[in-house]
Design an enzyme around this catalytic site. Structure first.
Site, PDB file in Angstrom:
ATOM      1  N   PHE A   1       0.820  -1.217   0.000  1.00  0.00           N
ATOM      2  CA  PHE A   1       0.000   0.000   0.000  1.00  0.00           C
ATOM      3  C   PHE A   1       0.858   1.273   0.000  1.00  0.00           C
ATOM      4  CE2 PHE A   1      -3.092  -3.080   1.517  1.00  0.00           C
ATOM      5  CZ  PHE A   1      -4.200  -2.712   0.772  1.00  0.00           C
ATOM      6  N   GLY A   2       1.916   1.287   0.826  1.00  0.00           N
ATOM      7  CA  GLY A   2       2.752   2.481   0.919  1.00  0.00           C
ATOM      8  C   GLY A   2       3.522   2.714  -0.371  1.00  0.00           C
TER       9      GLY A   2
ATOM     10  N   GLU B   1     -12.672 -11.970  11.963  1.00  0.00           N
ATOM     11  CA  GLU B   1     -13.231 -12.215  10.631  1.00  0.00           C
ATOM     12  C   GLU B   1     -13.095 -13.686  10.237  1.00  0.00           C
ATOM     13  OE1 GLU B   1     -12.744  -7.655   8.965  1.00  0.00           O
ATOM     14  OE2 GLU B   1     -11.093  -9.013   8.676  1.00  0.00           O
TER      15      GLU B   1
HETATM   16  C1  LIG Z   1      -4.682 -10.493   7.042  1.00  0.00           C
HETATM   17  C2  LIG Z   1      -4.543  -8.993   7.119  1.00  0.00           C
HETATM   18  C3  LIG Z   1      -5.678  -8.210   7.170  1.00  0.00           C
HETATM   19  C4  LIG Z   1      -5.577  -6.827   7.222  1.00  0.00           C
HETATM   20  N1  LIG Z   1      -6.723  -6.079   7.266  1.00  0.00           N
HETATM   21  C5  LIG Z   1      -6.638  -4.746   7.224  1.00  0.00           C
HETATM   22  C6  LIG Z   1      -7.819  -3.951   7.166  1.00  0.00           C
HETATM   23  O1  LIG Z   1      -8.946  -4.474   7.190  1.00  0.00           O
HETATM   24  N2  LIG Z   1      -7.681  -2.598   7.081  1.00  0.00           N
HETATM   25  C7  LIG Z   1      -6.439  -2.001   7.058  1.00  0.00           C
HETATM   26  O2  LIG Z   1      -6.371  -0.778   6.934  1.00  0.00           O
HETATM   27  N3  LIG Z   1      -5.316  -2.715   7.137  1.00  0.00           N
HETATM   28  C8  LIG Z   1      -5.381  -4.072   7.221  1.00  0.00           C
HETATM   29  N4  LIG Z   1      -4.238  -4.818   7.279  1.00  0.00           N
HETATM   30  C9  LIG Z   1      -2.943  -4.134   7.394  1.00  0.00           C
HETATM   31  C10 LIG Z   1      -2.478  -3.601   6.033  1.00  0.00           C
HETATM   32  O3  LIG Z   1      -2.578  -4.595   5.050  1.00  0.00           O
HETATM   33  C11 LIG Z   1      -1.050  -3.105   6.191  1.00  0.00           C
HETATM   34  O4  LIG Z   1      -1.028  -2.096   7.174  1.00  0.00           O
HETATM   35  C12 LIG Z   1      -0.515  -2.571   4.886  1.00  0.00           C
HETATM   36  O5  LIG Z   1      -0.456  -3.588   3.924  1.00  0.00           O
HETATM   37  C13 LIG Z   1       0.863  -1.962   5.103  1.00  0.00           C
HETATM   38  O6  LIG Z   1       1.326  -1.496   3.879  1.00  0.00           O
HETATM   39  P1  LIG Z   1       2.889  -1.502   3.574  1.00  0.00           P
HETATM   40  O7  LIG Z   1       3.058  -0.839   2.266  1.00  0.00           O
HETATM   41  O8  LIG Z   1       3.638  -0.976   4.749  1.00  0.00           O
HETATM   42  O9  LIG Z   1       3.282  -3.048   3.503  1.00  0.00           O
HETATM   43  P2  LIG Z   1       2.681  -4.223   2.630  1.00  0.00           P
HETATM   44  O10 LIG Z   1       1.386  -3.841   2.024  1.00  0.00           O
HETATM   45  O11 LIG Z   1       2.727  -5.425   3.488  1.00  0.00           O
HETATM   46  O12 LIG Z   1       3.713  -4.369   1.446  1.00  0.00           O
HETATM   47  C14 LIG Z   1       5.036  -4.759   1.656  1.00  0.00           C
HETATM   48  C15 LIG Z   1       5.613  -5.223   0.327  1.00  0.00           C
HETATM   49  O13 LIG Z   1       7.013  -5.367   0.477  1.00  0.00           O
HETATM   50  C16 LIG Z   1       7.416  -6.556  -0.154  1.00  0.00           C
HETATM   51  N5  LIG Z   1       8.661  -6.995   0.503  1.00  0.00           N
HETATM   52  C17 LIG Z   1       8.800  -7.332   1.805  1.00  0.00           C
HETATM   53  N6  LIG Z   1      10.076  -7.642   2.061  1.00  0.00           N
HETATM   54  C18 LIG Z   1      10.745  -7.517   0.895  1.00  0.00           C
HETATM   55  C19 LIG Z   1      12.110  -7.713   0.515  1.00  0.00           C
HETATM   56  N7  LIG Z   1      13.039  -8.098   1.375  1.00  0.00           N
HETATM   57  N8  LIG Z   1      12.460  -7.494  -0.779  1.00  0.00           N
HETATM   58  C20 LIG Z   1      11.522  -7.110  -1.679  1.00  0.00           C
HETATM   59  N9  LIG Z   1      10.226  -6.904  -1.375  1.00  0.00           N
HETATM   60  C21 LIG Z   1       9.847  -7.107  -0.096  1.00  0.00           C
HETATM   61  C22 LIG Z   1       6.248  -7.510   0.038  1.00  0.00           C
HETATM   62  O14 LIG Z   1       6.264  -8.545  -0.927  1.00  0.00           O
HETATM   63  C23 LIG Z   1       5.059  -6.571  -0.109  1.00  0.00           C
HETATM   64  O15 LIG Z   1       4.603  -6.492  -1.435  1.00  0.00           O
HETATM   65  C24 LIG Z   1      -4.296  -6.214   7.231  1.00  0.00           C
HETATM   66  C25 LIG Z   1      -3.150  -7.004   7.173  1.00  0.00           C
HETATM   67  C26 LIG Z   1      -3.259  -8.383   7.108  1.00  0.00           C
HETATM   68  C27 LIG Z   1      -2.026  -9.229   7.036  1.00  0.00           C
END
Ligand SMILES: Cc1cc2nc3c(=O)[nH]c(=O)nc-3n(C[C@H](O)[C@H](O)[C@H](O)COP(=O)(O)OP(=O)(O)OC[C@H]3O[C@@H](n4cnc5c(N)ncnc54)[C@H](O)[C@@H]3O)c2cc1C
Length: 422
Positions: free
Chosen positions: A14-15, A171
């Site tokens: 997402f970020g 859920e």
């Molecule tokens: C089961 C579940 C349900 C959720 N439900 C909700 C909800 O209802 N509402 C809500 O707001 N939030 C929810 N969340 C939380 C939300 O999904 C996260 O807060 C959000 O995805 C964070 O975004 P991000 O960009 O920090 O990380 P992420 O979306 O997790 O993305 C991280 C990315 O980095 C990549 N990555 C990781 N390590 C490496 C590496 N070493 N090298 C290359 N790529 C890498 C991964 O493959 C991934 O694509 C939920 C989370 C989970 C697990």
């Protein structure tokens, strides 16, 4: 293009996606690296695990998302370290990718509080593979129970335990109970699936602690109506293939799911900066790593405080807001505009569903529960999906289930040896 300022973004969650989106038109070239080829809509992952949605309805190839952005290069690769002096990201393949500005958006995963050996018997839910593993185990448990002669073993097969009563645990428990009590009974001949037990265990004093008490109490009542047994105030002390120890009592249960604990990706380690207890990088209020003005950390892998001193929650809107903020900082630096002030998080509300017809929404002063909240939850999630096809597909799956009660994605794939199968 090669002379342009090079922004390397690690993580297409997402970020990361919000950042790349908001850098459109900025004088940069971008390399987006992810170890998976798809962006995953994690909030609906539990619906893949519980046979409501198919994997392709909640995930999209990252490369395809940027087909019309020539300044964006997508790389499939796993980052394993960062050479700050050389300003380069090190990939598992041995390749180095040099950057002018680096943004780490690598997210977090579940944590077993020092008991990583539990992972094999109590999978968590973070990836599509996790979701299909849980789906397979739930469906296999019913299949095995149908042919099991030993009543005690049959009961264990029909006992599903979910550890952790945050939104994901609630859920999962709600839908598994609905499946057992409403979807499956007509399809089995030797077992009564309505006798299945779904146990939701929470170490804290109440379920859904991030929600107001009245909403958590409502969710508890709704789970009770669905037949979920909720045990609060008791930690899980062991997980085995035979069952789960809750406090001092052992509950035979063949299907365990882990929905507790958070462990950030090792972004802080890569940068050599401090982390909090969950491994989140301690960044400054501009989301940059201390001593690294050209390296930012955003989303679940960053530890940032809100104005009230509380940590910014690890949820999708927070990650998106941070991605948008860093895009503004980068754009301002490159165009000579004044830098934005410190990052400020705006909480837009908390949502969770209980089964297929009830939800709770906590907007702070406004609190909603029941059917109306479920519809708002559904519309909000459809809005946030990517692309018209996914929106129609998910809306159709939900409408079908709403009308017929039938789950369409009840497939056992990637055969796992059935316990007792030899
Ligand atoms: C089961 C579940 C349900 C959720 N439900 C909700 C909800 O209802 N509402 C809500 O707001 N939030 C929810 N969340 C939380 C939300 O999904 C996260 O807060 C959000 O995805 C964070 O975004 P991000 O960009 O920090 O990380 P992420 O979306 O997790 O993305 C991280 C990315 O980095 C990549 N990555 C990781 N390590 C490496 C590496 N070493 N090298 C290359 N790529 C890498 C991964 O493959 C991934 O694509 C939920 C989370 C989970 C697990």
């Amino acid at each position: 293009m090669q002379e342009r300022h090079h922004v390397v973004v690690v993580g297409g969650g997402f970020g990361g996606l919000q950042l790349v989106h908001d850098l459109k038109g900025a004088p940069v070239r971008i390399t987006l690296i992810d170890r998976r080829n798809h962006h995953l809509f994690q909030p609906l992952l539990y619906q893949v695990a519980t046979t409501i949605l198919a994997t392709s309805e909640i995930a999209w190839p990252i490369r395809h998302l940027y087909r019309d952005r020539p300044e964006v290069t997508t790389l499939l690769g796993e980052v394993q370290g960062i050479d700050r002096a050389a300003k380069a990201v090190r990939l598992a393949s041995g390749r180095a990718v040099h950057y002018d500005t680096l943004v780490l958006a690598t997210g977090a995963t579940h944590a077993y509080f020092g008991h990583d050996e539990w992972a094999a018997v109590a999978p968590g839910l973070k990836t599509l593979e996790d979701a299909t593993t849980i789906r397979r185990r739930v469906l296999l448990a019913f299949e095995q129970a149908e042919v099991e002669e030993d009543p005690a073993r049959r009961d264990a097969l029909l006992t599903f335990t979910i550890v952790g009563a945050g939104p994901t645990g609630v859920e999962l428990a709600g839908i598994i109970a609905e499946m057992a009590h409403r979807t499956l009974p007509d399809e089995f001949r030797r077992i009564d699936t309505r006798r299945a037990r779904v146990i939701l265990v929470e170490a804290g004093p109440r379920i859904l602690p991030a929600f107001a008490e009245e909403l958590s109490a409502y969710a508890l009542r709704e789970l009770g109506k669905l037949g979920v047994e909720v045990r609060t105030g008791t930690p899980v002390t062991d997980c085995t293939a035979e069952g789960v120890r809750i406090g001092d009592s052992f509950v035979p249960s063949c299907t365990l799911v882990w929905a507790a604990g958070v462990q950030a990706s090792p972004a802080a380690q890569w940068l050599g900066i401090e982390a909090d207890r969950a491994g989140r990088a301690l960044v400054d209020q501009g989301l940059s790593a201390p001593g690294n003005g050209d390296a930012f950390v955003i989303g679940d892998t960053a530890a940032v405080k809100q104005e009230n001193g509380m940590p910014v929650p690890g949820i999708a809107p927070a990650a998106k807001q941070q991605g948008a903020y860093v895009a503004r900082v980068i754009r301002a630096r490159l165009t000579g505009q004044p830098a934005p002030g410190p990052f400020r998080y705006r909480h837009q509300g908390s949502l969770a569903t209980i089964g297929k017809r009830a939800a709770i929404i906590d907007f702070g002063r406004i609190k909603l529960k029941g059917g109306l909240a479920w519809w708002i939850w559904g519309l909000a999630h459809i809005y946030f999906l990517i692309g018209t096809r996914s929106r129609f597909a998910v809306a159709w799956s939900w409408l079908w289930i709403y009308l017929s009660g039938q789950h369409s994605a009840r497939l056992i794939t990637q055969k796992e040896t059935m316990r007792g199968d030899g």
